[in-house]
Design an enzyme around this catalytic site. Structure first.
Site: not given
Ligand code: PAF
Length: 274
Positions: A28-29, A31, A34, A58, A145, A182-184
């Site tokens: 999500g989030a 950008h 995505h 993760q 990538k 990046s979402s961050r």
């Molecule tokens: O890259 C991500 O956003 C995450 O690591 C993924 C591939 C969706 C797995 O949770």
């Protein structure tokens, strides 16, 4: 567009899709990085699935799982405008039981760099990606990538576990200043956004030197670290081959330069595939 929040709802919707299905897993989030993955999935396949799931396994203890930006309305509007067929937004309970098999210990390439700084991260990432690929059964799945090690490990998992899906690596998307999306990035203050440019600029410096035929990794690393003085703390700056083994001399067909650095408490990564 169907928004499926549980597995059976998702499976009913999945059963109606055409012959080729593109899948974009996300946390999500969303950008422009995505949207570029989604656009590629749309262009190559009859139907497109996006998953939105902030996968707890993760994230390490003390990392930003709680704070990770959640923007459901915004994400759904973006998926709708891009013509996504199904958005899969499962709950944690739908994806995980209380006593799960842990089958994914990453190989050597999973224990260095991101794997060394974030032990356990890749195991959790592979676990959810395998679950999502098994559920969505896509023809092709799209990964950026920017998460170079993640991408390499997913390609390896799919090959070694005979999973019937083509993994499509997609180029890093940057904003006009060069910052990798990046979402961050949402955590950064205006000043930190400027400081963060040191990541892409350090890679840019390395790339110009390589073009001038400077192939000595020790010298290149010094130059990268000099540019990275702009950040608060460098986690790593490393030059590796595609197996993520440190190399001494650039091979123009088999090199990735990776950097990870902190701006305050925000950790960003970036890389360059030579
Ligand atoms: O890259 C991500 O956003 C995450 O690591 C993924 C591939 C969706 C797995 O949770």
């Amino acid at each position: 567009m169907i928004v499926a929040r549980d597995i059976s709802e998702f499976q009913r919707a999945r059963a109606l899709l055409g012959a080729s299905v593109g899948f974009v897993p996300t946390m999500g989030a969303l950008h422009a990085g995505h949207s570029s993955l989604i656009q590629q999935a749309k262009a190559h396949n009859e139907a497109t699935i996006v998953s939105i799931f902030v996968n707890p396994t993760q994230f390490l203890e003390g990392e930003d799982w709680d704070a990770y930006p959640r923007q459901e309305m915004h994400d759904l509007a973006m998926c709708q405008s891009l013509g996504v067929d199904i958005v899969f937004m499962p709950t944690i309970e739908a994806m995980y039981g209380s006593d799960e098999l842990a089958i994914m210990a990453p190989c050597k390439a999973g224990y260095v760099l991101e794997g060394a700084t974030r032990p356990g991260h890749f195991g959790g990432m592979l676990q959810i990606v395998m679950k999502l690929l098994n559920l969505t059964r896509p023809t092709r799945a799209y990964f950026g990538k920017k998460d170079a090690q993640q991408l390499a490990l997913i390609i390896k998992m799919v090959k070694e576990y005979f999973m019937n899906v083509k993994i499509v690596p997609c180029e890093i998307v940057r904003d006009e200043s060069g910052l990798a999306l990046s979402s961050r990035n949402a955590y950064l203050s205006t000043t930190q956004k400027v400081q963060a440019l040191a990541l892409s600029q350090s890679l840019h410096r390395a790339s110009s030197l390589i073009e001038q035929n400077q192939l000595d990794c020790a010298i290149l690393k010094e130059q990268i670290l000099e540019v990275l003085q702009g950040v608060d703390r460098v986690d790593y700056a490393e030059i590796v081959n595609r197996n993520f083994e440190v190399i001494q001399t650039i091979d123009k067909n088999n090199t990735i330069i990776l950097v990870a650095a902190y701006l305050g408490t925000t950790r960003l990564i970036d890389n360059l595939w030579v």
